[in-house]
Design an enzyme around this catalytic site. Structure first.
Site, mmCIF file in Angstrom:
data_model
loop_
_atom_site.group_PDB
_atom_site.id
_atom_site.type_symbol
_atom_site.label_atom_id
_atom_site.label_comp_id
_atom_site.label_asym_id
_atom_site.label_seq_id
_atom_site.Cartn_x
_atom_site.Cartn_y
_atom_site.Cartn_z
ATOM 1 N N ARG A 1 1.398 9.650 -1.306
ATOM 2 C CA ARG A 1 0.663 10.256 -2.433
ATOM 3 C C ARG A 1 1.359 11.480 -3.003
ATOM 4 O O ARG A 1 0.693 12.432 -3.435
ATOM 5 C CB ARG A 1 -0.760 10.665 -2.017
ATOM 6 C CG ARG A 1 -1.646 9.502 -1.634
ATOM 7 C CD ARG A 1 -2.422 9.019 -2.848
ATOM 8 N NE ARG A 1 -3.338 7.961 -2.464
ATOM 9 C CZ ARG A 1 -4.650 8.148 -2.280
ATOM 10 N NH1 ARG A 1 -5.178 9.320 -2.456
ATOM 11 N NH2 ARG A 1 -5.397 7.130 -1.947
ATOM 12 N N ARG B 1 -3.097 14.697 -7.357
ATOM 13 C CA ARG B 1 -3.899 15.809 -7.886
ATOM 14 C C ARG B 1 -3.541 17.196 -7.390
ATOM 15 O O ARG B 1 -4.034 18.178 -7.943
ATOM 16 C CB ARG B 1 -5.380 15.526 -7.622
ATOM 17 C CG ARG B 1 -5.937 14.470 -8.546
ATOM 18 C CD ARG B 1 -7.323 14.052 -8.138
ATOM 19 N NE ARG B 1 -7.259 13.423 -6.833
ATOM 20 C CZ ARG B 1 -8.289 12.825 -6.242
ATOM 21 N NH1 ARG B 1 -9.452 12.790 -6.831
ATOM 22 N NH2 ARG B 1 -8.150 12.275 -5.054
ATOM 23 N N ASP C 1 -1.747 1.810 -7.595
ATOM 24 C CA ASP C 1 -2.765 1.848 -6.539
ATOM 25 C C ASP C 1 -2.827 0.491 -5.861
ATOM 26 O O ASP C 1 -2.497 -0.514 -6.477
ATOM 27 C CB ASP C 1 -4.135 2.202 -7.125
ATOM 28 C CG ASP C 1 -5.064 2.688 -6.018
ATOM 29 O OD1 ASP C 1 -4.992 3.877 -5.677
ATOM 30 O OD2 ASP C 1 -5.815 1.860 -5.464
ATOM 31 N N ARG D 1 -2.814 13.173 -16.402
ATOM 32 C CA ARG D 1 -4.009 12.368 -16.181
ATOM 33 C C ARG D 1 -5.061 12.661 -17.251
ATOM 34 O O ARG D 1 -5.725 11.743 -17.732
ATOM 35 C CB ARG D 1 -4.559 12.688 -14.797
ATOM 36 C CG ARG D 1 -5.721 11.849 -14.352
ATOM 37 C CD ARG D 1 -6.087 12.310 -12.958
ATOM 38 N NE ARG D 1 -7.204 11.610 -12.384
ATOM 39 C CZ ARG D 1 -8.463 11.927 -12.632
ATOM 40 N NH1 ARG D 1 -8.749 12.886 -13.470
ATOM 41 N NH2 ARG D 1 -9.420 11.237 -12.045
ATOM 42 N N TYR E 1 -12.032 -3.353 0.778
ATOM 43 C CA TYR E 1 -12.572 -2.912 -0.520
ATOM 44 C C TYR E 1 -13.274 -4.050 -1.249
ATOM 45 O O TYR E 1 -14.273 -3.851 -1.934
ATOM 46 C CB TYR E 1 -11.456 -2.317 -1.379
ATOM 47 C CG TYR E 1 -10.997 -0.971 -0.862
ATOM 48 C CD1 TYR E 1 -11.693 0.195 -1.186
ATOM 49 C CD2 TYR E 1 -9.900 -0.855 -0.013
ATOM 50 C CE1 TYR E 1 -11.295 1.435 -0.695
ATOM 51 C CE2 TYR E 1 -9.494 0.378 0.481
ATOM 52 C CZ TYR E 1 -10.200 1.518 0.141
ATOM 53 O OH TYR E 1 -9.808 2.735 0.642
HETATM 54 O O1 CP3 Z 1 2.068 7.683 -2.839
HETATM 55 C C1 CP3 Z 1 2.106 7.786 -4.092
HETATM 56 O O2 CP3 Z 1 2.360 8.862 -4.672
HETATM 57 C C2 CP3 Z 1 1.912 6.533 -4.926
HETATM 58 C C3 CP3 Z 1 0.622 6.348 -5.460
HETATM 59 C C4 CP3 Z 1 -0.535 5.803 -4.626
HETATM 60 C C5 CP3 Z 1 -1.880 5.998 -5.042
HETATM 61 N N1 CP3 Z 1 -2.675 5.275 -4.224
HETATM 62 C C6 CP3 Z 1 -2.299 6.808 -6.189
HETATM 63 C C7 CP3 Z 1 -3.681 7.278 -6.261
HETATM 64 C C8 CP3 Z 1 -0.550 4.996 -3.492
HETATM 65 C C9 CP3 Z 1 0.600 4.530 -2.616
HETATM 66 C C10 CP3 Z 1 -1.924 4.666 -3.255
HETATM 67 C C11 CP3 Z 1 -2.360 3.778 -2.156
HETATM 68 C C12 CP3 Z 1 -3.790 3.655 -1.849
HETATM 69 N N2 CP3 Z 1 -4.856 3.623 -2.702
HETATM 70 C C13 CP3 Z 1 -4.294 3.440 -0.537
HETATM 71 C C14 CP3 Z 1 -3.465 3.282 0.709
HETATM 72 C C15 CP3 Z 1 -2.925 4.557 1.202
HETATM 73 C C16 CP3 Z 1 -3.945 5.526 1.695
HETATM 74 O O3 CP3 Z 1 -4.034 6.600 1.112
HETATM 75 O O4 CP3 Z 1 -4.616 5.188 2.673
HETATM 76 C C17 CP3 Z 1 -5.688 3.331 -0.638
HETATM 77 C C18 CP3 Z 1 -6.663 3.129 0.507
HETATM 78 C C19 CP3 Z 1 -6.031 3.435 -2.013
HETATM 79 C C20 CP3 Z 1 -7.386 3.313 -2.613
HETATM 80 C C21 CP3 Z 1 -7.758 4.514 -3.380
HETATM 81 N N3 CP3 Z 1 -7.149 4.918 -4.560
HETATM 82 C C22 CP3 Z 1 -8.770 5.449 -3.070
HETATM 83 C C23 CP3 Z 1 -9.650 5.381 -1.838
HETATM 84 C C24 CP3 Z 1 -8.759 6.414 -4.088
HETATM 85 C C25 CP3 Z 1 -9.691 7.564 -4.251
HETATM 86 C C26 CP3 Z 1 -9.378 8.602 -3.224
HETATM 87 C C27 CP3 Z 1 -9.177 9.932 -3.845
HETATM 88 O O5 CP3 Z 1 -8.265 10.642 -3.371
HETATM 89 O O6 CP3 Z 1 -9.941 10.252 -4.772
HETATM 90 C C28 CP3 Z 1 -7.710 6.088 -4.977
HETATM 91 C C29 CP3 Z 1 -7.320 6.835 -6.186
HETATM 92 C C30 CP3 Z 1 -5.920 7.311 -6.273
HETATM 93 N N4 CP3 Z 1 -4.823 6.542 -6.044
HETATM 94 C C31 CP3 Z 1 -5.497 8.623 -6.662
HETATM 95 C C32 CP3 Z 1 -4.094 8.608 -6.658
HETATM 96 C C33 CP3 Z 1 -3.157 9.714 -7.046
HETATM 97 C C34 CP3 Z 1 -6.410 9.778 -7.062
HETATM 98 C C35 CP3 Z 1 -7.053 9.374 -8.359
HETATM 99 C C36 CP3 Z 1 -7.199 10.421 -9.399
HETATM 100 O O7 CP3 Z 1 -6.212 10.896 -9.988
HETATM 101 O O8 CP3 Z 1 -8.369 10.700 -9.683
#
Ligand code: CP3
Length: 362
Positions: A28, A32, A78, A41, A160
């Site tokens: 990640r 944010r 994602d 964003r 999910y």
């Molecule tokens: O690593 C990176 O920089 C690449 C981008 C990336 C995102 N999600 C961007 C994201 C990657 C590799 C993921 C994977 C992901 N997404 C996983 C597996 C890895 C982990 O963290 O366990 C999972 C379970 C998800 C599902 C997901 N996406 C959730 C549960 C959420 C909300 C959680 C939160 O932090 O709010 C997301 C949203 C998400 N995916 C964000 C980002 C940067 C935050 C969204 C935003 O900008 O509002």
């Protein structure tokens, strides 16, 4: 376009080749905690607006690399794009995380599931991959760092799809695994085929390594983990193109909470295993020997401490692995949105500095 990598440390470490220092990237890393991410964003309107537009996805992928000397870029996307492409209707509710309009819980729901046509439904992802590769490369064809593609594991995607969003205990999906294993296996089989097609499309588009995120594998019991998660990750790995344009494409898998199953995970044909912060890296290395590289595993909470503590903890992780090839430094899970970017700079610097001094003792 054939490109030369200016920094191939990450790809070398994944193949357990010697490197001058330990490469680092952060799960990640685009997100944010970076004010510039939040600015893009808000221009995009939403997280999905960002992820589905290759221009924005390229912009935010590059942001952390402009701030820190990271050794790899990861596609901004994602894992939930895949169930969205299966027609489940993904939304991100502000402050609540992901939600699907439709869940997959019974015979009828499962009958409707299909492997999505990647080119028709996930073209924005493969377009982003090729665009990011171009953006990482200068006019002379020199590429700054390699690009990682990724997907969720079949089991983590199923969590999910069945729960309909995040869940504290995964009650519904785990109950389904025990009451209707036949349905669960059908979902997992479709997911595995979808993940193979999705990752191979990313590799074709230019991803130079791929990572499988099994965030919820660790929610399963011993035995159930092997049946419902690991076996399907193994199927995915067996279906991947391991080479593109004559260059090897390494595969990393990461099961959060998977430390107990390290040897089994290392035996499914991956190049590297990601570890969370509960695992002792030195002991892990002794267990896997030279079969796989290891990626991880500092606790992301360390980044809330002072620079001196961050540096001490980073050295502890590096020292624990020791002076051997085959380590990619990372966090044990994704970076928190409340992390100060200045602290990330301290971590990256210490990993590079201290690992060079470890190598010098050779
Ligand atoms: O690593 C990176 O920089 C690449 C981008 C990336 C995102 N999600 C961007 C994201 C990657 C590799 C993921 C994977 C992901 N997404 C996983 C597996 C890895 C982990 O963290 O366990 C999972 C379970 C998800 C599902 C997901 N996406 C959730 C549960 C959420 C909300 C959680 C939160 O932090 O709010 C997301 C949203 C998400 N995916 C964000 C980002 C940067 C935050 C969204 C935003 O900008 O509002």
């Amino acid at each position: 376009m054939p490109s030369t990598l200016l920094n191939d440390t990450f790809l070398r470490a994944l193949q357990r080749q010697p490197t001058d220092y330990t490469p680092i990237w952060l799960m990640r890393q685009a997100g944010r905690y970076l004010p510039e991410y939040n600015a893009t964003r808000s221009r995009a309107g939403s997280f999905l607006g960002l992820a589905t537009n290759p221009d924005y996805a390229t912009e935010v992928t590059l942001q952390p690399l402009e701030r820190f000397p990271l050794d790899a870029a990861i596609l901004f996307s994602d894992i939930l794009t895949v169930p969205d492409a299966m027609g489940l209707g993904l939304n991100f509710v502000q402050g609540e995380g992901p939600r699907f309009e439709r869940t997959v819980r019974n015979e009828e729901d499962v009958a409707k599931l299909h492997v999505p046509d990647i080119d028709a439904t996930l073209r924005y992802v493969t377009d982003a991959v090729s665009q990011i590769r171009r953006a990482l490369t200068d006019a002379q064809g020199r590429q700054k760092v390699p690009l990682i593609g990724f997907s969720g594991s079949p089991w983590t995607l199923a969590c999910y799809m069945v729960e309909g969003g995040g869940s504290p205990d995964h009650h519904t999906v785990k109950a389904m695994a025990y009451t209707r294993p036949d349905l669960m296996h059908r979902i997992l089989d479709i997911n595995a085929q979808a993940v193979v097609a999705y990752l191979n499309a990313q590799i074709e588009a230019g991803a130079q390594a791929v990572m499988i995120f099994d965030t919820w594998g660790g929610a399963l019991a011993d035995g159930a983990y092997q049946r419902f998660s690991l076996d399907y990750i193994a199927k995915v790995v067996a279906g991947l193109k391991r080479e593109h344009d004559g260059v090897k494409v390494p595969v990393i898998t990461f099961t959060k909470g998977g430390g107990l199953w390290l040897e089994q995970i290392a035996a499914i044909g991956v190049d590297a295993v990601g570890l969370d912060w509960t695992v002792n890296l030195g002991q892990a290395r002794e267990k896997v020997g030279d079969r796989v590289a290891l990626q991880g595993n500092i606790d992301p909470a360390v980044l809330f401490a002072s620079p001196a503590v961050i540096r001490t903890e980073a050295r502890a992780v590096l020292d624990s692995f020791g002076n051997f090839p085959g380590h990619v430094f990372n966090l044990g899970h994704g970076i928190s949105q409340f992390t100060r970017p200045e602290n990330v700079a301290e971590l990256v610097d210490e990993v590079h500095r201290h690992s060079r001094s470890i190598r010098a003792k050779n």
